[in-house]
Design an enzyme around this catalytic site. Sequence first.
Site, PDB file in Angstrom:
ATOM      1  N   SER A 102      28.701  47.972  50.664  1.00 40.70           N
ATOM      2  CA  SER A 102      30.160  48.058  50.648  1.00 40.70           C
ATOM      3  C   SER A 102      30.758  46.718  50.238  1.00 40.70           C
ATOM      4  CB  SER A 102      30.678  48.470  52.028  1.00 40.70           C
ATOM      5  OG  SER A 102      30.144  49.719  52.413  1.00 40.70           O
ATOM      6  N   GLY A 103      31.419  46.692  49.098  1.00 40.13           N
ATOM      7  CA  GLY A 103      32.062  45.466  48.637  1.00 40.13           C
ATOM      8  C   GLY A 103      33.566  45.559  48.666  1.00 40.13           C
ATOM      9  N   ALA A 150      77.705  59.925  21.238  1.00 37.42           N
ATOM     10  CA  ALA A 150      77.356  58.504  21.398  1.00 37.42           C
ATOM     11  C   ALA A 150      76.163  58.153  20.521  1.00 37.42           C
ATOM     12  CB  ALA A 150      77.054  58.201  22.859  1.00 37.42           C
ATOM     13  N   CYS A 156      51.741  36.980  25.374  1.00 40.36           N
ATOM     14  CA  CYS A 156      52.365  37.494  24.149  1.00 40.36           C
ATOM     15  C   CYS A 156      51.702  38.809  23.763  1.00 40.36           C
ATOM     16  CB  CYS A 156      52.234  36.478  23.029  1.00 40.36           C
ATOM     17  SG  CYS A 156      53.045  34.908  23.383  1.00 40.36           S
TER      18      CYS A 156
END
Length: 714
Positions: free
Chosen positions: A387-388, A453, A540
């Site tokens: 289990s990590g 619009a 970026c």
Amino acid sequence: MPAVAYCVDAAVAMNTSIPAPEVFVVPPATITAGAAPLNFSHWSPALSSALYRIDGWGAPYIAVNSSGNISVRPHGTDTQPNQEIDLLKVLKKVSDPKSMGGLQLPLPLVIRFPDVLKSRLESLQFAFNYAVQSLGYGAHYQGVYPVKCNQDRFVVEDIVKFGSAFRFGLEAGSKPELLLAMSCLCKGSPEGLLICNGFKDAEYISLALVARKLLLNAVIVLEQEEEVDVVIDVSRKMSVRPVIGLRAKLRTKHSGHFGSTSGEKGKFGLTTTQILRVVKKLEDFGMLDCLQLLHFHIGSQIPSTALLSDGVGEAAQIYCELVRLGASMKVIDIGGGLGIDYDGSKSSDSDLSIGYSLNEYASAVVQAVRSVCDHKGVNHPVLCSESGRAIVSHHSILVFEAVSSSSSQNPSHFSSADIQSFVELLNEDSQADYRNFSAAAIRGDNDTCILYADQLKQSCVDQFKKGTLGIEQLAAVDGICDLVTKAIGASDLTSTYHVNLSIFTSIPDFWAIGQLFPIVPIHRLDERPGVRGILSDLTCDSDGKINKFIGGESSLLLHELGGNRGGSDSGGRYYLGMFLGGAYEEALGGFHNLFGGPSVVRVSQSDGPHSFCVTSAVPGQSCADVLRVMQHEPELMFETLKHRAEESMLGGGEEGDRVAFDSLASSFARSFHNMPYLVTTSSCGYYYGNSEVCAPADSAAVAAEDEHWSYCAA
């Protein structure tokens, strides 16, 4: 008349007189926690906790205190009220200037809490101990930590130290990981297992055999059939009797994202046919007694105990068959898979959650192995798990700052004269669209209003492209149309918060596999958040943003930036934390745009006035550090720039130029040694070539500082 009508021209048909628009206030965003709206006039920390699901994913380690700040409960459910650690106070200690008693570390920042790591280890061990005792299991549990989850020296050393009493060991999947595991386990329990997984060559196997010479409890797990030949050959040459394990390819497989490593077509492991061939070969060489461990891995984030029991039961059958074939079997290693609840939903149908507790997980494993072994008349094996994620995820918090935001929520204001001038510049078709737009707004016909619009905006864009409309008029039509669509709830009210962070470096799993982590403001949680935002990092790259959050949300409710908000401890700045990221993120992070790793501190609970002390503090990678990663040579780069500055600035030989040159050279040196991230505190202009210096801290203010900070030696 509908309220939106006040935002547009009241004139229709041939009437071109345009009244001044009324001020329109866009209503606040609706706030929800799950499916339930939280429309309360008075806000509280408890409401923030519910909104961000903190009790779901953070308990028992993360909570919101009465000041509206995130607090860490380092010992989980055993934490006393006076032991809770205010995360904002930790940040103040770490980031404040040294003249004010701080450590002056730049953000972003990883804060590690080894006490939480210890609590996670103990909780896992106690869950298995309880299951063993309550179910009458005839052997014990001893786990290993897979170092690939986080190879940081202090993390691994802490796990070995905290787990020594439990015979806790380590798992390695490469030669560097094996070397660090061997070194760390020299200070651990002699019974702790050193599980050697991954692809292996002769050097890897030699190291594992050397580990046995050093009296480390190393087990070479065969992941590929051909590895048995190398183990036999190298062990005979070194005169070392190996302990061997097999990784079995189970038929059991879960269907989630993390289940691709399991099943018959998994990357690692041996089929039943290959297992039989390996057993025969070991028997032929008189080494069948070396085969002592069976390993398998269903996949990370196992969603339910039903799937777990199915896989463990299948593996137990293989284990019993190996005993029948004459192997000296002692251990079943169930691999990883113990999941954590990233979104607090307690669901067994999601990669982001799990539908069981630690105790239920342990009981399912113990019961499945016991049932098969009892039926077959085989002694109960030692139980091991790798289990990590479940051990290290909770102990680490990534803290970063939102330095600015770009918001479209503030309505533009137009005078009657502005609108009149704008309309007069439009062609006949656009003027017709504008009149229709106005009339629809007056009628309250929102759908038609949006239609006209859009037509108006497109018409104006076409005129702009032809050069018949100026940029001021184009901006005006955008502002008027956006104002109206906001007013009728037809526009996206989401703001973009620019954060001083690289997602590729610090949260790579979000970019790579869509893994979601809880992200929460670490303060101001006693205030009602009113802005929906997404997070955009410094890189970026269009992928450098977070626009998906736990709970299925495409935005996160945040507080407004700026002003004096946030309390005196934050100085008006706005800090966010990413939680449950202690596994994998640091090891997987890259160097996109040459942003390096964040600063890292370790914080332990103490009996001091603030319940904590900083036991180690390491600044993040400098510009020079990340340049070296890409084979650049910062020292030579500095000399090149210095030489160019000398040529361009000292050609006249004037003394004034010498002062400017020295200042510029010093600035270049600082730039190489500073972190790549933004410096958000006020500072002097490095390249102005003048005699500006940063003013020293106000000594009276420093003396008046009544906060007593503690710093413990590592």
